[in-house]
Structure formats: C-alpha cells, structure tokens
Design an enzyme around this catalytic site. Structure first.
Site, PDB file in Angstrom:
ATOM      1  N   LYS A 101       9.351   3.855  -6.369  1.00  0.00           N
ATOM      2  CA  LYS A 101       9.115   4.422  -4.995  1.00  0.00           C
ATOM      3  C   LYS A 101      10.402   4.773  -4.480  1.00  0.00           C
ATOM      4  O   LYS A 101      11.355   4.827  -5.006  1.00  0.00           O
ATOM      5  CB  LYS A 101       8.392   3.290  -4.152  1.00  0.00           C
ATOM      6  CG  LYS A 101       6.790   3.008  -4.465  1.00  0.00           C
ATOM      7  CD  LYS A 101       6.129   4.296  -4.402  1.00  0.00           C
ATOM      8  CE  LYS A 101       4.675   3.888  -4.919  1.00  0.00           C
ATOM      9  NZ  LYS A 101       3.539   5.077  -4.670  1.00  0.00           N
ATOM     10  N   ASP A 125       1.132   1.712  -1.656  1.00  0.00           N
ATOM     11  CA  ASP A 125       1.898   1.763  -0.413  1.00  0.00           C
ATOM     12  C   ASP A 125       1.458   0.685   0.474  1.00  0.00           C
ATOM     13  O   ASP A 125       2.269   0.437   1.543  1.00  0.00           O
ATOM     14  CB  ASP A 125       1.413   3.113   0.244  1.00  0.00           C
ATOM     15  CG  ASP A 125       2.271   4.185  -0.424  1.00  0.00           C
ATOM     16  OD1 ASP A 125       3.392   3.928  -1.183  1.00  0.00           O
ATOM     17  OD2 ASP A 125       2.092   5.533  -0.098  1.00  0.00           O
ATOM     18  N   GLY A 150       8.643  12.543  -2.441  1.00  0.00           N
ATOM     19  CA  GLY A 150       8.208  12.643  -3.976  1.00  0.00           C
ATOM     20  C   GLY A 150       7.035  13.704  -4.150  1.00  0.00           C
ATOM     21  O   GLY A 150       6.799  14.233  -4.934  1.00  0.00           O
TER      22      GLY A 150
END
Length: 417
Positions: A328, A301, A89
């Site tokens: 995510k 994260d 990403g």
C-alpha cells in the site's frame, strides 16, 4: 505538517467525501464514451484530481458546472504523450490499459510512494493483448503503445484488483472479444464496482466467480448521469470514532453499496458497538468493546480503522489478511505495529497473514503517518481515548482521500475525555 490530537468525546453527523474508487472508474468510463456524461457529488481529493488529469490528457473535455458537478465530453484522443498519475495506484493501473487502446506511444509517470509500488503484473498481459510495453523493471515509469486488440489472456490477481479493473474497462473498446482469466483474485468487491460502473455506461462484462471474465469487443460506452456515492473507506474511520468515543452518524451512505468497506459495520457489531442502519445513513455508538475476529482479505483498506477499534477493545483481537498490506502507500502491517506500539498498544504480526492487537490504554506520543492517509486517520481516531495529546507527523497526507478529515473531526468533538 504535524497535527496534535487531544483526547475527547465525539457526537454529531458527518458526510464523507464521495467514493474515490467509484469516481475514478466513472471518470474513466466517461472518457471512453463519445457522448456527454454528468457526474455529481464529485469531491476533489488528490487521487480524484489525478484521474481528472489523466482523462483530460487522454482527450476528455471536462467542465465544472457546479461545485460538485462535472460535465464530461468523452473521446479518446491523447492531447499529450505523458500521463501523470500522481501517487494514485488505482489511476496507474486503471489508465495504463486505457492508454494502451491508443496507437500512439504514451508514458505513464507517478511520484512519491507510488514509485515503489509494483506494476510488473501489467507488462506481459498487455504484450499478449498486442501492446508494445517499455518496462522499468516492474515499476513506473513505463511506456505503452497500442492498440489493445483483445484475445485470451491470464492475469495474476493476487497483488491487486486494480489492473484487472483497468482491463475490464478498456477491453470492451478492443476490436476482438476477450477471455480474461484471473488467478487468485483479491478485493473482488472492487471488481463488482467496476462491472457496475461499466453497466451504467451501457457496457456488458460477464464473469464466472471472478476467475474468468468474458468481455465482448467493439462495444460503445454510452453517456451516463448519476451521483457518486459516499466513500465507505472514509466512513469507516468516522464510524470507528463513534464506536470508540461517543456517537457518530455518517450520511450519504448506501447500505446496498458494492464498496468492499461496507464490511466495517460487521466488525463494529462483533466488537460490541451499537450500529443503526437508516436510509442513506449509519450511526455507530460507544458501548463496552471486546475483542473480535475479522478477515479483511477482500477489504484491506479497513485495517487502519480496525486497528483503532481493536486498540479500544478489551482483550486480543485477530485480524486476517495482512498479506495485502505491504504494497500500500506504506507497509501498513509494519506501520500499525510500530506506531501503535508507540501508543502503548501491543501488535503482533509474527504469524503469516494475521495481526493480533491487544487493547489497552493509549499513552501520549509522537507518531508518524508514514505518508499514508489511512494511517494518519487511524492514529487520530485512536488518539480520541488517549491519556494525553498525540502528535501525528506527516498528517497532510489525508489529502489523498479526505482533505477535510481533521476539520470534520473537530466539528464533532464535544468535550475532553
């Protein structure tokens, strides 16, 4: 690949891979320099390889001079018309604005789960900056043709900081100065990393509380030579393993790092673990763990590592910032709820932006990584204190950020639980 984790105690010292976030930013900056840069402590997870592939496609000449050292002769001169970003990403959102500096049509293609991740936040801002954009209803693939010219533009920063990072690195090369306004900026420590990386290459970026950035145009990236620091996101998993099941020391970590996931040490202390900071290393040791509260809005994260920690803590822990998780590699809030549920851990996500985890015994089970590297590592850490073996399906996805994770975990295991 299925991976079976057996319960056990851990003790030892490990060095995580380099920060892929810093590595990708440094690779992009090296591309934008017309000089020769040297990057050391580079390790080759799949995301870093995607960034390497991108800079070579865009004109950089890369030589691997040592096992972990790259010499990069920069210069933006696309050698092909397709940029393949893999499942990264960051690479997609970082290299799209950089590709838009070129007065040549370029196509950005991804694969796997990245094809379901939103890219629509890039379309209108790029058009306002003079770029022709061929959209795909907000998803990859997309096409751009520059040049990116600068000016005034407003960006929605509520989904991800990655596109802002791409603009911040590309716009210094634009002809005009730029005022970039960002609404609802998230993950601001990652923007600090971007500004720091640009500064190392001689480029100036100014901001007002992350809501307005001023980027002088016509700047030149200079050559740089430095070591990529260790990855705090990977370190978070290892430190959680120490707090849960013994003692782990993690090396090559800067306690002054701008990486968002340095915040894991705060969570560990709140949960009752012993944490010792030394020069370039951190140790986490097991102590009786209790419920804790933590806001991970700017470091999403960390959620998988925090889930493993909360599952081992007595009581109900409260984690905030779940609104950052659906986009995510998978919907991490739902993945944590479902897979930890299979392990016998109650996870409540009914309240907006909140996850509550009731600690308890981990039962043997077969669980799924959901194709998410951080989920696979989280479940492996939780399995250290299980009542029997835990099998993780799709465990090969750790290659995205930490290819040697399972081997490192075996190295520090000293006994059965």
């Amino acid at each position: 690949m299925d991976k079976t984790i057996y319960p056990g105690r851990v003790r030892g010292t490990l060095t995580p891979p380099c920060s892929k976030s810093y590595a990708q930013r440094a690779l992009a900056a090296a591309l934008l320099s017309n000089e020769v840069s040297v990057l050391r402590n580079v390790e080759y997870c799949s995301d870093t390889r995607s960034a390497l592939r991108c800079i070579e496609t865009l004109g950089a000449r890369v030589s691997r001079t040592e096992e972990d050292e790259l010499t990069i002769e920069g210069g933006l001169a696309p050698a092909a018309d397709v940029l393949r970003v893999g499942e990264s990403g960051l690479a997609a959102r970082l290299f799209t604005p950089i590709a838009a500096l070129c007065a040549k049509p370029l196509r950005i293609e991804g694969e796997g789960s990245l094809l379901q991740r939103p890219m629509g936040m890039m379309t209108e801002p790029l058009r306002q900056l003079g770029v022709r954009v061929r959209d795909n209803d907000g998803f990859l693939p997309l096409g751009v043709c520059g040049p990116l010219r600068g000016g005034e533009v407003t960006v929605d920063g509520s989904v991800s900081s990655q596109f802002v990072t791409g603009l911040l690195l590309a716009l210094p090369c634009a002809e005009m100065d730029t005022t970039l306004r960002v609404h609802d900026a998230v993950s601001t420590p990652y923007l600090d990393m971007t500004i720091d990386t640009a500064a190392r290459f001689g480029v100036e970026i100014c901001h007002n509380d992350y809501s307005e950035f001023y980027i002088p145009g016509g700047q030149r990236y200079r050559a740089a030579s430095f070591d990529i620091e260790g990855d705090w996101s990977a370190a978070a998993m290892l430190l959680a393993a120490g707090a849960i099941a013994g003692e782990v020391t993690v090396g090559n970590l800067s306690t002054l790092s701008r990486q968002a996931d340095t915040a894991v040490t705060t969570a560990l202390v709140r949960a009752g673990a012993a944490v010792i900071h030394e020069a370039e290393r951190v140790t986490a040791s097991r102590r009786p763990l209790h419920a804790f509260e933590f806001d991970a809005t700017h470091c999403p994260d960390l959620f998988p590592a925090l889930a493993a920690l909360a599952a081992a803590a007595e009581g109900v822990s409260t984690l905030r910032g779940t609104s950052r998780l659906p986009l995510k590699e998978c919907d991490r809030a739902e993945a944590i709820r479902s897979e930890y549920g299979r392990l016998g851990i109650e996870v409540d996500t009914s309240e907006p932006d909140v996850m509550r985890i009731r600690g308890g015994s981990i039962r043997p089970a077969t669980v799924s990584s959901h194709g998410d590297h951080r989920m696979a590592m989280s479940l492996a850490v939780a399995a250290l204190r299980a009542e029997g073996p835990v099998t993780i399906r799709g465990a090969e996805c750790v290659s995205k950020s930490y290819p040697g994770f399972f081997e490192d975990m075996e190295r520090i295991k000293i006994s059965m639980a």
